[in-house]
Each structure stands twice: as structure tokens, then as C-alpha cells.
Design a protein around this motif. Structure first.
Motif, mmCIF file in Angstrom:
data_model
loop_
_atom_site.group_PDB
_atom_site.id
_atom_site.type_symbol
_atom_site.label_atom_id
_atom_site.label_comp_id
_atom_site.label_asym_id
_atom_site.label_seq_id
_atom_site.Cartn_x
_atom_site.Cartn_y
_atom_site.Cartn_z
ATOM 1 N N ASP A 10 -44.229 -33.033 125.893
ATOM 2 C CA ASP A 10 -44.799 -33.788 124.771
ATOM 3 C C ASP A 10 -43.727 -34.663 124.114
ATOM 4 O O ASP A 10 -43.997 -35.810 123.715
ATOM 5 C CB ASP A 10 -45.408 -32.837 123.742
ATOM 6 N N ASP A 11 -42.517 -34.135 123.990
ATOM 7 C CA ASP A 11 -41.433 -34.920 123.408
ATOM 8 C C ASP A 11 -41.075 -36.099 124.307
ATOM 9 O O ASP A 11 -40.831 -37.209 123.812
ATOM 10 C CB ASP A 11 -40.211 -34.034 123.178
ATOM 11 N N LEU A 12 -41.036 -35.856 125.607
ATOM 12 C CA LEU A 12 -40.782 -36.948 126.548
ATOM 13 C C LEU A 12 -41.863 -38.015 126.423
ATOM 14 O O LEU A 12 -41.564 -39.218 126.342
ATOM 15 C CB LEU A 12 -40.731 -36.410 127.974
ATOM 16 N N ALA A 13 -43.129 -37.587 126.403
ATOM 17 C CA ALA A 13 -44.231 -38.545 126.276
ATOM 18 C C ALA A 13 -44.123 -39.343 124.984
ATOM 19 O O ALA A 13 -44.344 -40.567 124.968
ATOM 20 C CB ALA A 13 -45.567 -37.814 126.351
ATOM 21 N N GLY A 14 -43.779 -38.668 123.888
ATOM 22 C CA GLY A 14 -43.624 -39.361 122.610
ATOM 23 C C GLY A 14 -42.464 -40.334 122.618
ATOM 24 O O GLY A 14 -42.548 -41.433 122.051
ATOM 25 N N SER A 15 -41.362 -39.938 123.270
ATOM 26 C CA SER A 15 -40.198 -40.825 123.357
ATOM 27 C C SER A 15 -40.529 -42.069 124.167
ATOM 28 O O SER A 15 -40.087 -43.181 123.839
ATOM 29 C CB SER A 15 -39.020 -40.079 123.987
ATOM 30 N N LEU A 16 -41.302 -41.906 125.233
ATOM 31 C CA LEU A 16 -41.717 -43.056 126.031
ATOM 32 C C LEU A 16 -42.695 -43.937 125.255
ATOM 33 O O LEU A 16 -42.612 -45.170 125.296
ATOM 34 C CB LEU A 16 -42.344 -42.583 127.344
ATOM 35 N N GLN A 17 -43.617 -43.291 124.542
ATOM 36 C CA GLN A 17 -44.596 -44.052 123.759
ATOM 37 C C GLN A 17 -43.906 -44.932 122.724
ATOM 38 O O GLN A 17 -44.347 -46.056 122.454
ATOM 39 C CB GLN A 17 -45.575 -43.100 123.087
ATOM 40 N N ALA A 18 -42.808 -44.440 122.158
ATOM 41 C CA ALA A 18 -42.068 -45.231 121.175
ATOM 42 C C ALA A 18 -41.479 -46.495 121.786
ATOM 43 O O ALA A 18 -41.155 -47.448 121.061
ATOM 44 C CB ALA A 18 -40.956 -44.376 120.560
ATOM 45 N N GLN A 19 -41.344 -46.517 123.120
ATOM 46 C CA GLN A 19 -40.841 -47.697 123.827
ATOM 47 C C GLN A 19 -41.968 -48.507 124.457
ATOM 48 O O GLN A 19 -41.716 -49.421 125.252
ATOM 49 C CB GLN A 19 -39.847 -47.264 124.917
ATOM 50 N N GLY A 20 -43.211 -48.158 124.127
ATOM 51 C CA GLY A 20 -44.351 -48.869 124.685
ATOM 52 C C GLY A 20 -44.707 -48.440 126.092
ATOM 53 O O GLY A 20 -45.393 -49.175 126.820
ATOM 54 N N LEU A 21 -44.280 -47.234 126.492
ATOM 55 C CA LEU A 21 -44.507 -46.721 127.838
ATOM 56 C C LEU A 21 -45.391 -45.479 127.791
ATOM 57 O O LEU A 21 -45.644 -44.925 126.718
ATOM 58 C CB LEU A 21 -43.172 -46.375 128.509
ATOM 59 N N THR A 22 -45.844 -45.047 128.956
ATOM 60 C CA THR A 22 -46.640 -43.828 129.024
ATOM 61 C C THR A 22 -46.071 -42.893 130.073
ATOM 62 O O THR A 22 -45.402 -43.322 131.029
ATOM 63 C CB THR A 22 -48.115 -44.122 129.378
ATOM 64 N N LEU A 23 -46.366 -41.611 129.910
ATOM 65 C CA LEU A 23 -45.936 -40.610 130.873
ATOM 66 C C LEU A 23 -46.559 -40.894 132.234
ATOM 67 O O LEU A 23 -45.892 -40.810 133.267
ATOM 68 C CB LEU A 23 -46.329 -39.216 130.372
ATOM 69 N N ARG A 24 -47.834 -41.242 132.240
ATOM 70 C CA ARG A 24 -48.540 -41.432 133.510
ATOM 71 C C ARG A 24 -48.068 -42.676 134.258
ATOM 72 O O ARG A 24 -47.858 -42.639 135.479
ATOM 73 C CB ARG A 24 -50.050 -41.537 133.272
ATOM 74 N N ASP A 25 -47.892 -43.774 133.558
ATOM 75 C CA ASP A 25 -47.637 -45.038 134.238
ATOM 76 C C ASP A 25 -46.163 -45.327 134.474
ATOM 77 O O ASP A 25 -45.838 -46.124 135.366
ATOM 78 C CB ASP A 25 -48.244 -46.194 133.440
ATOM 79 N N ASN A 26 -45.281 -44.718 133.704
ATOM 80 C CA ASN A 26 -43.879 -45.128 133.776
ATOM 81 C C ASN A 26 -42.903 -44.044 134.205
ATOM 82 O O ASN A 26 -41.825 -44.363 134.711
ATOM 83 C CB ASN A 26 -43.433 -45.692 132.423
ATOM 84 N N CYS A 27 -43.241 -42.766 133.980
ATOM 85 C CA CYS A 27 -42.301 -41.709 134.359
ATOM 86 C C CYS A 27 -42.309 -41.542 135.876
ATOM 87 O O CYS A 27 -43.363 -41.316 136.475
ATOM 88 C CB CYS A 27 -42.651 -40.395 133.670
ATOM 89 N N MET A 28 -41.138 -41.637 136.499
ATOM 90 C CA MET A 28 -41.022 -41.604 137.944
ATOM 91 C C MET A 28 -40.470 -40.286 138.483
ATOM 92 O O MET A 28 -40.715 -39.941 139.636
ATOM 93 C CB MET A 28 -40.095 -42.737 138.416
ATOM 94 N N ARG A 29 -39.716 -39.570 137.661
ATOM 95 C CA ARG A 29 -39.010 -38.398 138.189
ATOM 96 C C ARG A 29 -38.703 -37.451 137.049
ATOM 97 O O ARG A 29 -38.291 -37.873 135.958
ATOM 98 C CB ARG A 29 -37.703 -38.851 138.863
ATOM 99 N N THR A 30 -38.907 -36.163 137.269
ATOM 100 C CA THR A 30 -38.474 -35.136 136.318
ATOM 101 C C THR A 30 -37.687 -34.057 137.042
ATOM 102 O O THR A 30 -37.836 -33.852 138.251
ATOM 103 C CB THR A 30 -39.666 -34.469 135.594
ATOM 104 N N TRP A 31 -36.837 -33.394 136.268
ATOM 105 C CA TRP A 31 -36.147 -32.182 136.717
ATOM 106 C C TRP A 31 -36.427 -31.112 135.667
ATOM 107 O O TRP A 31 -36.140 -31.302 134.478
ATOM 108 C CB TRP A 31 -34.642 -32.399 136.807
ATOM 109 N N LEU A 32 -36.980 -29.994 136.086
ATOM 110 C CA LEU A 32 -37.229 -28.858 135.194
ATOM 111 C C LEU A 32 -36.326 -27.718 135.625
ATOM 112 O O LEU A 32 -36.525 -27.109 136.689
ATOM 113 C CB LEU A 32 -38.700 -28.449 135.252
#
Length: 367
Positions: free
Chosen positions: A153-175
Motif C-alpha cells: 500500500d505504501d509503494l502504491a501510494g508513493s507511485l500515485q504521488a508521482q502520477g503512476l499506478t502499481l498495475r501500470d508502472n511497477c515492473m519488479r519487486t523483491w520481497l
């Protein structure tokens, strides 16, 4: 991809470079591995940082650095106190299996500019393309499920603040998951629930990912999140499936893509997710046989790379994860014979299913 190595009695530096038509490296990746396991941590750290700055001075702007530590509870604060890097930095507890206490991987680009947006987020701009790196995400929520939800949720919010979305712009995660045999189910359930909220489904697509054991400095933090998102005109995205050898991850209840190809105007990046010895029905292959599991894992990665028009000759760097450190000698020999010059690090990091003895991830670059 061009490869070169530098080594002496104390350190091995393996570097890959993606060259332009004039032979200049547009971007490069280096893995720094120490050789003298008898040095105390402080000496190992200082030697590694000295050589890291040498790599950066010769290769360009650092855009991402990951440190691998053997004992983050005692080492992370010391390392963080010595860092003077303005780029995205990830520090994870995964013991280098050559017997030393610290290793590092650094990505550099000749023409990149890096701007820090927050404690967790940096923006890397090059060729009119923006990358947003989210690193070292931690949560104090109760348990791995709640921490995973909070971090995504924090990642999604951080992207949203830049005009981006988790679905359309996030390419890679490491958990990175502390005690993965206990806490991975919470990570899976948390990710599934967040993805539902962002329309990341089998009908749309997922995000390439590695979910692997990794420790932080504080035992409260069960999960650490790193991620990268991309934005810019002329960027194309293709997901890789390797259906002859692999199945959709959603068929066994998890959600990530096997690989993602990102097409830029002048080059291509291919992120291969954490890949193990698995067949196209989602079953573990070659129980208790590290040699055959390693061979099948490499074959699976090769299939994914070929789907993007790449091969291991395009791989810039690889990270190999072992459950049992006693398998290191065998695996290191296999990789040294097959990929003698590829930048790589082999760490102790159990995979999400106990039957998987080994997993690897890699990044390929085609110029």
C-alpha cells in the motif's frame, strides 16, 4: 554484453557492460566479492566500500546498490553510518556463501541523473525515461500478512504521488522474508489481497518478483520490500511465461510474472523473477538433487530469456540463492564452469518451498 574481471588476493570484481556503437558502456553492473574471510567485518566493509567507489568512478552514475550482509543485526547500522551514496540502496541479510561477511552489487549508467524523493524513493532519469526505485521498505505492523499489505500500500501510494499506478508502472519487486518457512503464507495472502484491489489478476497481469528469505536488522520486521517502476514515452512492456517449462504462478495460489521485458527506444531490459527447478504443472523437479535442480533451473531461465529474444550472453548480473550452505561448493563449480565471467553472487537464502534447494534471478540487457 561485454564481461571483465579484476581480482587480487583480497577482492574479486566482475563487471558486465552494455556498449554503444562506439564501444562505450551505456550501463554496467558489477558484483564485488571479498576473498579474505579472515578479516573482521570492519576491515571487509572498508575494503569493499573503497573498491565500490572505484567502480563508480570508472562506470558512471550509480542507480542502484544492494549490499548482502551475514549478520545485519550487528552490521547494518555500521554500514549505513558509512554510506554516502545518493542512489537507491538496499541492505539485506543474506550471507555470502564464499565465507565472507559482505558483498555488493552496483548498477551504473553513463547518462543518468538521480534525485531522492523520500527516504524510500529515488527517481532515476535517463533518455527521457524515469525509473522510480523504492528500497528498504519496512513495517512494524503485526505479522507478515499485515506488513506485506502495509508495504505494498505504501509503494502504491508513493507511485500515485508521482502520477503512476502499481498495475501500470511497477515492473519488479523483491520481497525479503524473515523465516520464510513460517512467514511466506502471510506474504502471499497479503500480496493477493492488495493485487485484487489494484486489478492485478490472472486476467490482466502480475508483477515480476522474487520472494526469498532475507533478514533485517530488527527481528520485528518480517518483510522488506524493494521495487522499481518505469514511466516514459515509447516504453513497451511484454510478460514472459515459458509455458513449455513453467506454469502460471496463479495456478498454485501466488501472483507474480515469470519475467518482464521492458523495451526502451535504444535498449531492452529483461527482469527474470526468482526461478527454481519447476515444471509446467508447478511441481518441484528432482527432489534432494542439487545438481539436477541447478540444471533445470538454468534451463527454465534460458527458456524465459529466449522468449524475449535474449540468451545468457545478454545477462548482466545474477543472484543465486541456496537453502543449504553445504551445496555451495557444487553450485559454485557449476556456475564457474558455465558462466565464468558473469557478475554473480551466491547467498544463503531459503526459497519459499522447502523442496527447492536453489533459486536464481537475473537481469538481461540488449542494446
Amino acid at each position: 554484453m561485454q564481461y571483465r574481471s579484476h581480482s587480487d588476493d583480497n577482492i574479486l570484481i566482475q563487471t558486465s557492460g552494455c556498449l554503444d556503437s562506439e564501444g562505450i558502456a551505456l550501463e554496467s553492473c558489477s558484483v564485488l566479492s571479498l576473498r579474505d574471510a579472515m578479516m573482521p567485518f570492519l576491515e571487509q566493509m572498508e575494503l569493499l566500500l573503497e573498491n565500490l567507489h572505484g567502480v563508480i568512478s570508472s562506470c558512471g552514475t550509480p542507480v542502484f546498490v544492494r549490499f548482502f550482509l551475514s549478520d545485519p543485526a550487528n552490521q547494518a547500522a555500521v554500514l549505513n553510518g558509512r554510506l554516502d551514496l545518493d542512489c537507491p540502496v538496499s541492505v539485506i541479510g543474506q550471507t555470502p556463501l564464499n565465507g565472507t561477511k559482505i558483498a555488493a552489487m552496483v548498477w551504473c549508467r553513463r547518462a543518468a541523473a538521480v534525485a531522492r524523493l523520500s527516504d524510500r524513493m529515488c527517481k532515476v532519469t535517463e533518455r527521457g525515461i524515469d525509473e522510480y526505485w523504492y528500497t528498504g521498505g519496512l513495517s512494524d505492523a503485526d505479522g507478515s500478512y499485515c506488513q506485506t499489505v502495509a508495504l505494498l500500500d505504501d509503494l502504491a501510494g508513493s507511485l500515485q504521488a508521482q502520477g503512476l499506478t502499481l498495475r501500470d508502472n511497477c515492473m519488479r519487486t523483491w520481497l525479503f522474508v524473515q523465516n520464510i518457512d513460517v512467514n511466506y503464507k502471510g506474504v502471499v495472502d497479503g500480496r493477493n489481497d492488495v493485487f485484487d484491489n489494484h486489478d492485478l489478476t490472472a486476467r490482466t497481469h502480475f508483477i515480476s518478483s522474487t520472494g526469498i528469505e532475507g533478514r533485517t536488522a530488527n527481528h520485528i520486521n518480517k518483510v522488506m520490500l524493494d521495487a522499481v517502476a518505469v514511466s516514459g514515452a515509447g516504453v513497451g512492456v511484454k510478460f514472459l511465461y515459458g509455458q513449455s517449462h513453467l506454469n502460471r504462478t496463479s495456478e498454485y495460489g501466488v501472483r507474480f510474472e515469470r519475467g518482464t521485458e521492458i523495451d526502451y527506444p535504444d535498449r531492452k531490459h529483461v527482469y527474470i523473477s526468482g526461478t527454481a527447478s519447476i515444471d509446467n504443472k508447478g511441481q518441484i523437479m528432482y527432489d534432494d538433487d542439487i545438481v539436477r535442480q541447478t540444471a533445470r533451473m538454468i534451463e527454465n531461465v534460458e527458456v524465459l530469456l529466449s522468449e524475449s529474444g535474449c540468451s545468457f550472453a545478454d545477462v548482466a548480473a545474477m543472484t543465486v540463492y541456496l537453502r543449504d550452505p553445504s551445496d555451495y561448493a557444487v553450485v559454485n563449480r557449476i556456475f564457474s564452469e558455465r558462466f565464468p565471467n558473469h557478475p554473480r553472487v551466491i547467498t544463503q537464502a531459503p526459497v519459499c518451498r522447502p523442496g527447492w534447494l536453489i533459486e536464481m534471478e537475473c537481469v538481461a540487457i540488449s542494446c
